[in-house]
Scaffold this active site. Structure first.
Site, PDB file in Angstrom:
ATOM      1  N   GLU A  62      76.087 -37.593  76.932  1.00  0.00           N
ATOM      2  CA  GLU A  62      74.927 -38.095  75.797  1.00  0.00           C
ATOM      3  C   GLU A  62      75.476 -39.469  75.157  1.00  0.00           C
ATOM      4  O   GLU A  62      74.583 -40.311  74.893  1.00  0.00           O
ATOM      5  CB  GLU A  62      74.733 -36.948  75.024  1.00  0.00           C
ATOM      6  N   ASP A  83      75.259 -31.949  76.206  1.00  0.00           N
ATOM      7  CA  ASP A  83      75.736 -30.789  75.230  1.00  0.00           C
ATOM      8  C   ASP A  83      75.498 -29.272  75.894  1.00  0.00           C
ATOM      9  O   ASP A  83      74.365 -29.366  76.166  1.00  0.00           O
ATOM     10  CB  ASP A  83      75.761 -31.199  74.095  1.00  0.00           C
ATOM     11  N   ASP A 123      73.952 -27.150  74.203  1.00  0.00           N
ATOM     12  CA  ASP A 123      73.289 -26.636  73.326  1.00  0.00           C
ATOM     13  C   ASP A 123      71.788 -26.653  73.593  1.00  0.00           C
ATOM     14  O   ASP A 123      71.367 -27.398  74.779  1.00  0.00           O
ATOM     15  CB  ASP A 123      73.586 -27.159  71.747  1.00  0.00           C
ATOM     16  N   GLU A 147      69.519 -28.634  72.643  1.00  0.00           N
ATOM     17  CA  GLU A 147      68.845 -30.153  72.627  1.00  0.00           C
ATOM     18  C   GLU A 147      69.415 -30.717  74.079  1.00  0.00           C
ATOM     19  O   GLU A 147      68.867 -31.367  74.679  1.00  0.00           O
ATOM     20  CB  GLU A 147      69.279 -30.913  71.541  1.00  0.00           C
ATOM     21  N   TYR A 206      84.213 -35.842  68.185  1.00  0.00           N
ATOM     22  CA  TYR A 206      82.578 -36.164  67.655  1.00  0.00           C
ATOM     23  C   TYR A 206      82.298 -35.799  66.332  1.00  0.00           C
ATOM     24  O   TYR A 206      82.849 -34.523  65.737  1.00  0.00           O
ATOM     25  CB  TYR A 206      81.820 -35.491  68.761  1.00  0.00           C
ATOM     26  N   ARG A 256      79.448 -35.259  64.924  1.00  0.00           N
ATOM     27  CA  ARG A 256      78.128 -34.281  64.435  1.00  0.00           C
ATOM     28  C   ARG A 256      78.247 -32.967  65.158  1.00  0.00           C
ATOM     29  O   ARG A 256      78.116 -32.863  66.276  1.00  0.00           O
ATOM     30  CB  ARG A 256      76.746 -35.111  65.073  1.00  0.00           C
ATOM     31  N   HIS A 287      80.350 -28.678  70.285  1.00  0.00           N
ATOM     32  CA  HIS A 287      81.650 -29.417  70.288  1.00  0.00           C
ATOM     33  C   HIS A 287      82.947 -28.833  69.377  1.00  0.00           C
ATOM     34  O   HIS A 287      82.410 -27.716  69.086  1.00  0.00           O
ATOM     35  CB  HIS A 287      81.125 -30.712  69.506  1.00  0.00           C
TER      36      HIS A 287
END
Length: 793
Positions: free
Chosen positions: A9, A82, A84, A86, A285, A287, A330
């Site tokens: 991403e 990732d 998750d 999304e 990361y 976020r 993450h």
DNA sequence: CAGTGAGCGAGCTTCCGCTTGACTT
């Protein structure tokens, strides 16, 4: 050409991963989502089982075509978005949009960017999980339906361009409800009593607080009177060990909170600085909702702690997330290398890095140990007791690197050596009047914390939420000056009671979030008509259903259908039945005209009005000041607004008037405006002589500013500005070259300068755009060579 | 840059979550 294409991403992530993998791997990034529902239209086919209509986002067209090309030549495509909801959706969108093949496409995931984690993931590929993808679609579609059906209702019923949504509307609601609590809060006073004793036969002083708070002054006076003859004695000394543990490593929200508390950073400021650190490879990361540290980080921490502080400072800890909504794709936010104690860069980057480093290291350190002492002191002629507490640090542990800063956590004093049965002599007794305080207003970071607790919003959206509610005019971030308040200070000194009045400043606010009148009216409207959507638990309850979808136990379109049927019904009823909502409030009657006075939201914001619009005589209007609010303004304050504009006199045969405009109070004379001096002049009392002074001051300033004027059809002015002399022509400004003496310029020479600038720079010479709209027309973007560094190969 | 606030109707606005860009003065 290359055998393997890996898609992640984030570009920074791509860069580091490329280093771990061999030459036969090319790593690219998708820059997050590549497709979304149509921007203008609803993008959902309601009648066709809510089929979403996805479009490649305009800013992603380029990257999508680039990826398409690369996938054609790759033997295997590894989608490493990732792990998750999304991320899974991004994987599927890539698969779908790039028209990939199931046979040579592999989905891989890892939670930490370490060589081992990535190689492991390559060994264990899987397929895209369609159930999780569907749960994301349900989330996306629900948010679109709520946002795009609620917002238009607001345009009709309250004001154009407003917005509502599952997340932002709850954020505003929190602020509105807190503000109401504060408004209705009645502060009560009480008296806190403390005494300073002399330990008999000794030179030590001991400060202790009375166990009882008094409500009234009478009680205080009675107690102090009584104290004149009382004897005090230590009845108990209790010592017990206590400890304090370090906090978990940073997540996005805790980093925002701590940077706000320690450095006064706004949440967006924190994120911008963190982004810089991330892009330069200094931290992981930024976020994330995870508090987890990789094995690599933990062993690094261990080495740093043992070699710098010693074995006794080490305590390996695994933290677990408390929030249920966490998706933990993450790691926690940590330095990529804990051996790096500090970094280069801006002051802010250095500060934030050090904070992250300390927090990470501290999380693997031993707890701090204290010895706490409580001393009880009896009063011979009273049942109340004095209590003194002290704390001695026995072992600093993690406090060696990380200072906790909590409200009221003032360093506790060391206690003098004291034993039970010691007699004490009173030195002084103070009774201070204190006041109960309303619940605090939210700071940005406190609002983020609250939203996270409610499971609303995600790490990537906390900062945008804060800016959205401000952009819509629902919320203002402000400082407020405090007010003076008197309080009673009564002492017993030398057996005399001294009754004194002192003053303090109270109610000062710094960088707090205040709901505006519009925010309040919108909130009340939504609560009245859409309680269930604005409910603090709405997100949590739909999240449960998204989980069911992700587990394959619920069909996403059924879930949406059930929600939409009742929701849409309510939308129609509201459109049909509810009145226009303007927050109108009647204040009373204007004695002068006998007409009604009221306040409401008008086209240009909150205003006051005398008389109805259907009266024969036109109503009079006045804008509320920034400090005034629909809910709290009084009749008198509203009427005061109509005292302006005011004629204060005459100057040079022209009238002078005073009024308040968009930029504050001003004097108007001969159609020119002169601002009043802030904090010095008051528009309601300003007199003629001072008004003339203000006019003359401004004229003098302008004289200094003007070097020359050529009075043509379109006048050319040579002026002195903040950045030196410049030419003003046709509402645009032009710099005068350094080697030119401005006074010597002729009209023709000025035009030459003007034309020189206009020509080569083309149309975009000088457009004073205030807002940065990101409308990009691709057509003529070829002019500049805007290739990024393409130096690998 | 500063005064406004009726209504008619064109055409516009808006959601949440993933990511990082690029204009000058």
């Amino acid at each position: 050409m290359e055998d393997n294409l890996v898609i992640v991403e984030s570009p920074a992530k791509a860069k580091t991963i490329e280093k771990f993998l061999g030459k036969e791997y090319v790593v690219k990034s998708s820059f997050g989502h590549i497709r979304d529902l149509s921007k203008k239209k609803l993008g959902i086919d309601i009648d066709n089982n809510y089929q979403p209509n996805y479009e490649v986002s305009p800013d992603k067209k380029k990257i999508v075509s680039e990826l398409k090309k690369l996938t054609k030549n790759a033997k295997t495509v590894w989608i490493a978005s990732d792990e998750d909801r999304e991320g899974e959706a991004i994987a599927w969108h890539l698969f779908d949009e790039l028209k990939l093949n199931k046979d040579n496409t592999k989905r891989i995931v890892f939670h930490e960017i370490t060589k081992k984690a990535i190689l492991d993931s390559i060994k264990n590929p899987r397929d895209i999980n369609n159930d999780i993808v569907n749960s994301q679609q349900a989330r996306r579609i629900l948010d679109r339906l709520v946002g795009f059906e609620l917002s238009p209702i607001l345009w009709k019923k309250i004001k154009p361009s407003l917005s509502a949504g599952r997340v932002q509307s709850v954020a505003v609601r929190l602020l509105v409800e807190r503000e109401r609590e504060i408004m209705s809060f009645n502060s009560e006073s009480f008296y806190k009593v403390s005494a300073i004793f002399n330990v008999a036969n000794n030179n030590y002083e001991l400060k202790a607080d009375l166990s009882k708070r008094f409500d009234t002054k009478e009680e205080v006076l009675k107690f102090l009177e009584n104290s004149k003859t009382s004897k005090h004695k230590v009845v108990e000394v209790i010592k017990k060990p206590t400890k304090k543990s370090p906090l978990a490593p940073f997540t996005t929200s805790t980093l925002q909170q701590e940077a706000s508390r320690k450095f006064n950073f706004s949440v967006s400021q924190t994120m911008m600085v963190a982004q810089k650190l991330y892009e330069s490879g200094k931290i992981t990361y930024m976020r994330t909702d995870s508090v987890n540290l990789s094995d690599f980080a933990m062993s690094e921490a261990k080495n740093v702690i043992v070699s710098n502080f010693g074995d006794e400072y080490l305590k390996v800890r695994k933290f677990r997330t408390k929030s249920k909504s966490a998706q933990e794709a993450h790691e926690a936010i940590r330095p990529t290398s804990l051996n790096k104690f500090e970094v280069s860069g801006s002051e802010a980057e250095k500060k934030l890095y050090k904070l992250i480093w300390k927090r990470t290291i501290a999380s693997q350190m031993a707890e701090a140990k204290f010895e706490k002492t409580n001393i009880n002191i009896s009063i011979s002629n009273s049942d109340y007791k004095y209590l003194a507490t002290g704390e001695i640090l026995k072992f600093d542990g993690f406090l060696k690197v990380y200072e906790i800063l909590e409200n009221g956590d003032v360093a506790k004093s060391l206690l003098p050596p004291i034993s039970e049965n010691d007699d004490l002599n009173v030195n002084i007794i103070n009774a201070i009047q204190r006041f109960t305080h309303h619940p605090p207003r939210y700071t940005e970071a406190a609002l983020v914390k609250k939203l996270e607790e409610l499971g609303i919003g995600r790490p990537s959206t906390y900062a945008p939420i804060i800016s959205t509610v401000q952009k819509r005019g629902y919320v203002l971030k402000e400082n407020r000056e405090g007010e003076k308040r008197n309080f009673n200070f009564i002492s017993l000194v030398n057996n005399n009671i001294v009754d004194d009045i002192k003053t303090e400043i109270t109610g000062a606010e710094k960088s707090k979030l205040f709901p505006t009148d519009i925010g309040i009216v919108v909130n009340d409207f939504l609560v009245e008509n859409f309680e269930d959507i604005i409910d603090f638990n709405f997100t949590a309850s739909v999240e449960k259903e998204f989980d069911e979808i992700a587990k394959g136990k619920l069909v996403w379109s059924k879930m949406i259908d059930k929600f939409y049927k009742s929701f849409h019904n309510k939308v129609e009823i509201t459109l049909e039945n509810s009145e226009r909502k303007t927050g109108e409030r009647k204040l009373g009657v204007d004695k002068a005209s006998g007409k009604e006075v009221f306040v409401r939201i008008g086209r240009y914001g909150p205003m006051a009005q005398i008389g109805k619009s259907d009266d024969e005589e036109k109503p009079r209007y006045a804008k509320l000041t920034k400090e005034q609010h629909l809910e709290t303004i009084t009749l008198k304050e509203a009427l005061d607004l109509f005292r302006l504009p005011r004629v204060v006199g005459k100057y040079e045969d022209k009238e002078i008037t005073v009024a308040i405009g968009r930029f504050g109070p001003y004097v108007k004379h001969d159609n020119k405006f002169f601002s009043l001096k802030k904090g010095i002049d008051d528009p309601y009392t300003l007199r003629e002589d001072r008004a003339i002074e203000i006019i003359e001051e401004k004229r003098e300033y302008d004289r200094k500013k003007t070097i020359k004027i050529f009075d043509q059809d379109v006048p050319v002015k040579i002026l002195n500005g903040r950045w030196g002399p410049y030419i003003s022509y046709n509402k645009k400004n032009y710099k005068i070259p350094k080697d030119v003496v401005p006074e010597s310029l002729s009209y023709e020479a000025c035009l030459e300068i003007i034309n020189k600038v206009v020509k080569p720079k083309n149309t975009k010479a000088k457009s004073k755009t205030k807002s940065k709209t990101t409308v990009k027309t691709k057509s003529k973007a070829k002019a500049k060579p805007k290739k990024k560094t393409k130096k690998k190969e």
